[in-house]
Design a protein around this motif. Structure first.
Motif: not given
Length: 71
Positions: A33-34, A39-40, A48-50, A66-67
């Motif tokens: 997650t972090k 990445k975001k 980030a989504c990956e 977040l997804l």
């Protein structure tokens, strides 16, 4: 964690490398997650989504949120 210090200094590329090293030792959802947040911050939403998908699959509730919000 060194990666969090890098994030606080806006050194996101270094933070991603640190998170990657952490994942090699202990692949837990929170680290995915972090890493996704870093990445975001670099405007890499696809990356980030990956990572958030991996974190959510490991049961990280924050990653699931977040997804839903960004992916």
């Amino acid at each position: 964690m060194r990666a969090e210090l890098s994030v606080s200094k806006d050194q996101l590329i270094k933070a991603i490398a640190d998170y990657s090293a952490s994942l090699e030792l202990l692949p837990v959802g929170t680290v995915f997650t972090k890493r996704g947040l870093a990445k975001k911050g670099l405007k890499d939403l696809k990356g980030a989504c990956e990572y958030w998908k991996k974190a959510a699959a490991l049961g990280d509730v924050d990653a699931a949120v977040l997804l839903e919000q960004h992916c």
